[in-house]
Design a protein around this motif. Structure first.
Motif, mmCIF file in Angstrom:
data_model
loop_
_atom_site.group_PDB
_atom_site.id
_atom_site.type_symbol
_atom_site.label_atom_id
_atom_site.label_comp_id
_atom_site.label_asym_id
_atom_site.label_seq_id
_atom_site.Cartn_x
_atom_site.Cartn_y
_atom_site.Cartn_z
ATOM 1 N N ASN A 1 0.822 -1.205 0.000
ATOM 2 C CA ASN A 1 0.000 0.000 0.000
ATOM 3 C C ASN A 1 0.862 1.264 0.000
ATOM 4 O OD1 ASN A 1 -2.755 1.183 0.289
ATOM 5 N ND2 ASN A 1 -1.947 1.918 2.228
ATOM 6 N N SER B 1 -0.813 4.077 5.159
ATOM 7 C CA SER B 1 -1.054 2.788 5.811
ATOM 8 C C SER B 1 -1.254 2.901 7.317
ATOM 9 C CB SER B 1 0.117 1.828 5.521
ATOM 10 O OG SER B 1 0.158 1.476 4.155
ATOM 11 N N HIS C 1 -8.690 -2.338 -1.508
ATOM 12 C CA HIS C 1 -7.852 -2.830 -2.602
ATOM 13 C C HIS C 1 -8.614 -2.825 -3.931
ATOM 14 C CE1 HIS C 1 -4.199 -4.376 -4.154
ATOM 15 N NE2 HIS C 1 -4.700 -5.542 -4.509
#
Length: 240
Positions: free
Chosen positions: A132, A164, A184
């Protein structure tokens, strides 16, 4: 890194890990002894951390650990969303290079693999967080806007503002897993918009993407006792 940069990084990390209480005085001599440094780089680090917003000086010039309200954290996350939205729009308008496509696709594949496990283990969360961070950094770098990059870099130094920072950490709750899958899927949609040159859509998706972090923060505050065991820095956020 030189000694001053090392001390700054170590002290920032200690604060964000909740090693100090909100409002606690940061004494230069004690910090110097703890970090194995002289008072000079510690003093310089405290000045920088005040500029970043992690510490504040009281009326006598002593430095204290700042406390943050949930609103301040939410505002910082929102600022990141709008800055990253601008970065995404610029990338879409400039055109996505072949190398950037390969790099972003690699991130997406890594994320797919990390989230395929059920239940998710610590290694899956760690792999997803690394992916990420890289995904967001690639888009920011590709924007080519140095002022924008500096603004995000500064904003990310505030508690829980970075990409994150609010990922759930090894939670057994199915709701957390669902949020990660949703986030995602947004990565996949953002990648598609970038490749298609859809600047407005890419910008909107990047802004919307931060709602996952906002939701995770709200959930973390609702489950303080559980969350602080894995995210002690949450002690810096007072109220909620």
């Amino acid at each position: 890194m030189n000694l001053q940069e090392t001390v700054l990084m170590q002290l920032r990390d200690l604060i964000l890990r909740g090693e100090f209480e909100p409002g606690q005085r940061l004494a230069e001599q004690q910090l110097a002894e703890r970090l194995g440094a002289s008072r000079t780089p510690v003093r310089a680090a405290l000045v920088t951390l005040e500029q970043e917003g992690l510490v504040e000086a009281n009326d006598t010039g002593k430095y204290l650990v700042r406390q943050f309200t949930p609103r301040e954290v939410a505002d910082a996350i929102a600022v990141r969303g709008h800055l990253e939205g601008m970065a995404a729009r610029l990338v879409a308008e400039h055109g996505v290079s072949r190398q950037l496509q390969l790099d972003l696709q690699s991130c997406l594949d890594e994320g797919d693999r990390a989230l395929a496990a059920n239940p998710l283990g610590y290694e899956n969360y760690a792999a997803y967080a690394a992916m990420n961070d890289r995904f967001h950094a690639l888009i920011l770098e590709a924007s080519g806007n140095r002022a924008l990059q500096r603004a995000i870099e500064l904003n990310d130094k505030l508690p829980f503002a970075s990409a994150s920072a609010m990922l759930p950490m090894q939670s057994t709750l199915e709701q957390d897993r669902d949020w990660m899958h949703y986030a995602h899927r947004q990565h996949h949609m953002l990648f598609a918009a970038l490749k298609a040159g859809e600047g407005a859509r890419a910008q909107a998706l990047a802004v919307e993407h931060t709602e996952v972090a906002q939701m995770n923060m709200r959930m973390a505050l609702e489950r303080r006792a559980e969350t602080e065991s894995v995210m002690p820095g949450l002690r810096l956020v007072v109220g909620g």
